[in-house]
Design an enzyme around this catalytic site. Structure first.
Site, short mmCIF file in Angstrom:
data_model
loop_
_atom_site.label_atom_id
_atom_site.label_comp_id
_atom_site.label_asym_id
_atom_site.label_seq_id
_atom_site.Cartn_x
_atom_site.Cartn_y
_atom_site.Cartn_z
N SER A 70 -29.76 6.48 -27.54
CA SER A 70 -28.32 6.21 -27.01
C SER A 70 -27.97 5.02 -26.65
CB SER A 70 -28.37 7.18 -25.67
OG SER A 70 -28.85 8.67 -26.01
N1 SAM Z 1 -33.14 10.18 -25.46
C1 SAM Z 1 -33.32 9.72 -26.88
C2 SAM Z 1 -33.89 8.09 -26.65
O1 SAM Z 1 -33.81 7.65 -25.46
O2 SAM Z 1 -33.99 7.76 -27.72
C3 SAM Z 1 -31.99 9.55 -27.32
C4 SAM Z 1 -31.68 11.01 -27.81
S1 SAM Z 1 -30.57 11.55 -29.08
C5 SAM Z 1 -29.11 11.00 -28.77
C6 SAM Z 1 -30.53 13.22 -28.84
C7 SAM Z 1 -31.97 13.78 -29.31
O3 SAM Z 1 -31.99 15.27 -28.84
C8 SAM Z 1 -32.19 13.76 -30.80
O4 SAM Z 1 -33.46 13.20 -31.01
C9 SAM Z 1 -32.34 15.24 -31.51
O5 SAM Z 1 -33.10 15.54 -32.29
C10 SAM Z 1 -32.54 16.06 -30.04
N2 SAM Z 1 -32.31 17.40 -29.80
C11 SAM Z 1 -30.95 18.05 -30.35
N3 SAM Z 1 -31.26 19.37 -29.83
C12 SAM Z 1 -32.36 19.29 -29.29
C13 SAM Z 1 -33.16 20.41 -28.71
N4 SAM Z 1 -32.56 21.72 -28.99
N5 SAM Z 1 -34.55 20.41 -28.18
C14 SAM Z 1 -35.09 19.31 -28.26
N6 SAM Z 1 -34.15 18.10 -28.73
C15 SAM Z 1 -33.00 18.06 -29.33
#
Ligand code: SAM
Length: 222
Positions: A70
């Site tokens: 992000s």
């Molecule tokens: N917090 C992360 C970082 O610091 O790099 C960035 C997150 S990225 C914007 C969103 C993440 O949420 C992705 O890696 C995606 O695969 C994950 N995601 C989406 N749906 C999810 C779910 N149901 N359970 C766990 N992870 C999920």
């Protein structure tokens, strides 16, 4: 605490990190604890080496599997809203690169994190371990939370949800905060839910953001 291998403490990046912190302060981030955590975590280690020169710009970057680390402003704003105190149990949904989890560790929280993509989960775990951050990580559908360790003092969702996942609300402690972006797949508003008492909640809405979708049983269909 940190084992700063892989050039993590390179002075060039240290200066850029300070510049990023100054920019986030200018953009309205007020919590000095959050700003000092951002100043501590080597964001360039959480992205591909080909992208490390862009790691301290205030922008999201690709991390594979069509996902992103992000934008620093977004991380700072969500963390500020979370109000995580040292020793509190914090659950993150969407580990991604592991960067947000590292920020939470710097705040002194006991960190739990869930990711649905195996490759990202494995990479984040090894990055966090290499830097010396101690985090409990799980591969799975975070829309259902992580009941084994509930309740949590704070829960942050780092992907955009169609609605507030009810399991996450259920897994909040009294006085617990849930910070989750909710809306369409194109745009979400930041929602904070505070559990005042066992069955009493306060719901606050903040400005809008653009997140990758939260995919799962209580999220968008993949
Ligand atoms: N917090 C992360 C970082 O610091 O790099 C960035 C997150 S990225 C914007 C969103 C993440 O949420 C992705 O890696 C995606 O695969 C994950 N995601 C989406 N749906 C999810 C779910 N149901 N359970 C766990 N992870 C999920």
């Amino acid at each position: 605490m940190l084992n700063w291998g892989s050039g993590a403490n390179n002075p060039k990046f240290k200066q850029r990190r300070q510049n990023l912190v100054d920019k986030l302060r200018d953009k309205g981030i007020e919590d000095e604890r959050v700003l000092s955590a951002i100043n501590m975590v080597p964001r360039h280690v959480f992205v591909d080496t080909a992208l490390e020169d862009r790691a301290y710009k205030d922008s999201a970057l690709p991390i594979g599997k069509k996902q992103t680390i992000s934008q620093p402003y977004t991380v700072a704003r969500q963390t500020e809203l979370l109000e995580a105190k040292p020793g509190e149990k914090v659950l993150e949904i969407g580990t991604g690169s592991g960067y947000q989890a590292a920020i939470l560790c710097e705040l002194g929280a006991e960190v739990y994190t869930v990711e649905r993509h195996k490759k990202l989960y494995e990479k984040a775990r090894s990055t966090l371990r290499e830097l010396g951050y101690s985090v409990q990580a799980k591969l799975g559908d975070g829309t259902k939370g992580w009941s084994a360790y509930a309740p949590y003092d704070a829960i942050v969702v780092t992907a955009g949800a169609p609605v507030v996942p009810d399991d996450l609300v259920d897994q909040l402690n009294v006085n617990g905060r849930l910070v989750v972006p909710v809306g369409s797949e194109e745009r979400q508003e930041m929602v904070r839910i505070i559990k005042i008492r066992k069955d009493e909640f306060e719901r606050e809405r903040y400005s809008s953001f653009k997140f990758v979708p939260l995919i799962g049983e209580k999220g968008w269909k993949g």
